[in-house]
Design a protein around this motif. Structure first.
Motif, PDB file in Angstrom:
ATOM      1  N   TYR A  19       0.742  -1.308   0.069  1.00  0.00           N
ATOM      2  CA  TYR A  19      -0.064  -0.160  -0.034  1.00  0.00           C
ATOM      3  C   TYR A  19       0.985   1.309   0.081  1.00  0.00           C
ATOM      4  O   TYR A  19       0.619   2.226  -0.976  1.00  0.00           O
ATOM      5  CB  TYR A  19      -1.030  -0.164   1.183  1.00  0.00           C
ATOM      6  CG  TYR A  19      -1.577   1.212   1.154  1.00  0.00           C
ATOM      7  CD1 TYR A  19      -2.922   1.261   0.322  1.00  0.00           C
ATOM      8  CD2 TYR A  19      -1.570   2.221   2.300  1.00  0.00           C
ATOM      9  CE1 TYR A  19      -3.452   2.419   0.533  1.00  0.00           C
ATOM     10  CE2 TYR A  19      -2.385   3.239   2.366  1.00  0.00           C
ATOM     11  CZ  TYR A  19      -3.205   3.313   1.699  1.00  0.00           C
ATOM     12  OH  TYR A  19      -4.285   4.652   1.496  1.00  0.00           O
ATOM     13  N   ALA A  38      -6.626 -12.118  -2.006  1.00  0.00           N
ATOM     14  CA  ALA A  38      -5.940 -10.988  -2.369  1.00  0.00           C
ATOM     15  C   ALA A  38      -6.071 -10.668  -3.967  1.00  0.00           C
ATOM     16  O   ALA A  38      -6.114  -9.334  -4.039  1.00  0.00           O
ATOM     17  CB  ALA A  38      -4.175 -11.092  -2.046  1.00  0.00           C
ATOM     18  N   SER A  39      -6.299 -11.654  -5.014  1.00  0.00           N
ATOM     19  CA  SER A  39      -6.366 -11.351  -6.202  1.00  0.00           C
ATOM     20  C   SER A  39      -7.766 -11.000  -6.653  1.00  0.00           C
ATOM     21  O   SER A  39      -8.195 -10.560  -7.568  1.00  0.00           O
ATOM     22  CB  SER A  39      -5.711 -12.652  -7.023  1.00  0.00           C
ATOM     23  OG  SER A  39      -6.420 -13.865  -6.688  1.00  0.00           O
ATOM     24  N   GLY A  46      -9.711  -8.534  -2.623  1.00  0.00           N
ATOM     25  CA  GLY A  46      -8.697  -7.519  -2.087  1.00  0.00           C
ATOM     26  C   GLY A  46      -8.775  -7.898  -0.678  1.00  0.00           C
ATOM     27  O   GLY A  46      -9.680  -8.541  -0.164  1.00  0.00           O
ATOM     28  N   ASN A  94     -10.969  -3.185   0.342  1.00  0.00           N
ATOM     29  CA  ASN A  94     -10.708  -4.027  -0.912  1.00  0.00           C
ATOM     30  C   ASN A  94      -9.302  -3.460  -1.587  1.00  0.00           C
ATOM     31  O   ASN A  94      -9.405  -3.283  -2.764  1.00  0.00           O
ATOM     32  CB  ASN A  94     -11.684  -3.942  -1.821  1.00  0.00           C
ATOM     33  CG  ASN A  94     -13.068  -4.097  -1.205  1.00  0.00           C
ATOM     34  OD1 ASN A  94     -13.969  -3.566  -1.305  1.00  0.00           O
ATOM     35  ND2 ASN A  94     -13.160  -5.495  -0.736  1.00  0.00           N
ATOM     36  N   LYS A 110      -5.940  -3.666  -3.552  1.00  0.00           N
ATOM     37  CA  LYS A 110      -5.232  -4.553  -4.267  1.00  0.00           C
ATOM     38  C   LYS A 110      -4.042  -3.919  -5.152  1.00  0.00           C
ATOM     39  O   LYS A 110      -4.108  -3.063  -5.221  1.00  0.00           O
ATOM     40  CB  LYS A 110      -5.877  -5.267  -5.348  1.00  0.00           C
ATOM     41  CG  LYS A 110      -6.986  -6.265  -4.919  1.00  0.00           C
ATOM     42  CD  LYS A 110      -7.690  -6.995  -5.918  1.00  0.00           C
ATOM     43  CE  LYS A 110      -8.530  -6.442  -6.840  1.00  0.00           C
ATOM     44  NZ  LYS A 110      -9.217  -7.270  -7.946  1.00  0.00           N
TER      45      LYS A 110
END
Length: 353
Positions: free
Chosen positions: A23, A44-45, A48, A62, A64
């Motif tokens: 991030y 994660a994919s 998110g 969310n 990603k």
């Protein structure tokens, strides 16, 4: 209008620390992150990961990064300026050199990236550097870091809880033997600025190893005891414990300080007041403050996962033996944690070890 080029960064290890630094790097506007999410790829994919962060103003839904992949092998389609490693440092389970092997092999047809190790413990750079040099004939440029962050990933794996702290002290790793690491394109300073512009804290040091040792004194002195007792650090500062066992806890820190001095760290690096400083600072942070943070080692113990005993405590014990420093408390703790680690590894399926 041409948008400025962003640096491609490969981030390996998408737990709490990996999510926060993905991030931060994306937030800088200077990076696009490819995250290797081995255990939580689907979340994660997909939707998110939610971030609940005091530092960054509350809930970030969310999140990603630019790209999410399952393994390092899936990410070899492009050059990277940096490979950021945010995994646990577990040389007795999965050495970092083995984890990064695909990007270190001649079959990776791109320039060798700078490696940034956001890992706990001491000695973590040496093993990776030595492996790359002895096995591949390559001298890696490694940025070593002491990471200061209070963050946990929830058991489901879809939300990161993050407090205010997100700071790194960084510096180039220089091997004890051989030439000093060169940095002709100022990758160290560039990474520092990227973190700062992304809202993180960063400070650059010419000699990073005493800084890492100082940071490790907390993990070796408090995270280990929390893991052995299976209670978070605030439990070490109840009135009963502070009244009857303060000298024992300070004795642990004192042994760590003795090893640091034997390693050649100076008064300015490991001051005579360090035992009281670390104890008092930790007490102020965890006594009656309501913090729910758990040391990552304790979380791993509670979840039945391998934990960072070798780089946190084992490396200190080995230095002490080599230098002839008596450390009876640390030796006892290392024995107990080593038994726990061995039994944990025996209980895991073969593919998880």
């Amino acid at each position: 209008m041409h948008l400025p080029m962003k640096d491609d960064i490969l981030l390996v290890g998408y737990g709490a620390v990996g999510v926060i630094y993905s991030y931060i790097l994306e937030r800088s506007g200077k990076a696009q992150v490819t995250a290797v999410a081995r255990g939580n790829y689907e979340i994660a994919s997909g939707r998110g990961i939610n971030i609940q962060s005091v530092r960054f103003g509350g809930r970030i839904a969310n999140f990603k990064p630019h790209r999410v992949v399952k393994s390092v092998s899936e990410a070899l389609d492009r050059p990277y300026k940096y490979v950021v490693v945010a995994t646990k440092a577990l040389p007795d389970v999965l050495p970092t050199a083995q984890l990064l092997a695909p990007i270190l092999l001649p079959s990776y047809n791109h320039p060798l990236p700078t490696i940034v190790l956001l890992q706990n413990g001491i000695g973590v750079e040496r093993d990776l550097y030595d492996h790359a040099f002895t096995s591949l004939g390559k001298r890696l440029r490694i940025i070593a870091a002491a990471v200061y962050i209070l963050t946990n990933l929830n058991p489901v794996g879809d939300e990161v809880i993050h407090d205010r702290e997100a700071r790194i002290d960084i510096g180039l790793y220089h091997p004890l033997e051989g030439p000093r690491t060169e940095d002709p394109d100022n990758s160290l300073i560039s990474f520092h600025h990227m973190v700062m512009e992304g809202g993180g804290g960063s400070k650059v040091f010419e000699n990073i190893q005493p800084i890492k040792y100082h940071k490790n004194m907390w993990n070796a002195g408090f995270a280990t005891v929390a893991s052995l007792t299976r209670h978070p650090v605030p439990a070490l500062f109840t009135s009963n414990i502070t009244s009857n066992h303060q000298s024992t806890l300070k004795g642990v820190i004192s042994e760590l300080a003795l090893v640091g001095r034997a390693l050649g760290y100076t008064e300015s690096q490991i001051p005579a007041t360090i035992v009281d400083d670390i104890y008092d600072t930790t007490k102020a942070l965890f006594h009656n403050t309501g913090t729910q943070h758990k040391a990552s080692m304790l979380l791993d113990v509670q979840l039945g996962k391998p934990f960072e005993v070798e780089v946190t405590l084992g490396e200190v014990v080995r230095h002490a033996h080599r230098l002839g420093v008596p450390i009876p408390r640390l030796e006892t703790m290392y024995l107990c944690l080593s038994v726990m680690q061995e039994q944990t590894l025996r209980s895991l399926p073969a593919r998880s070890k």
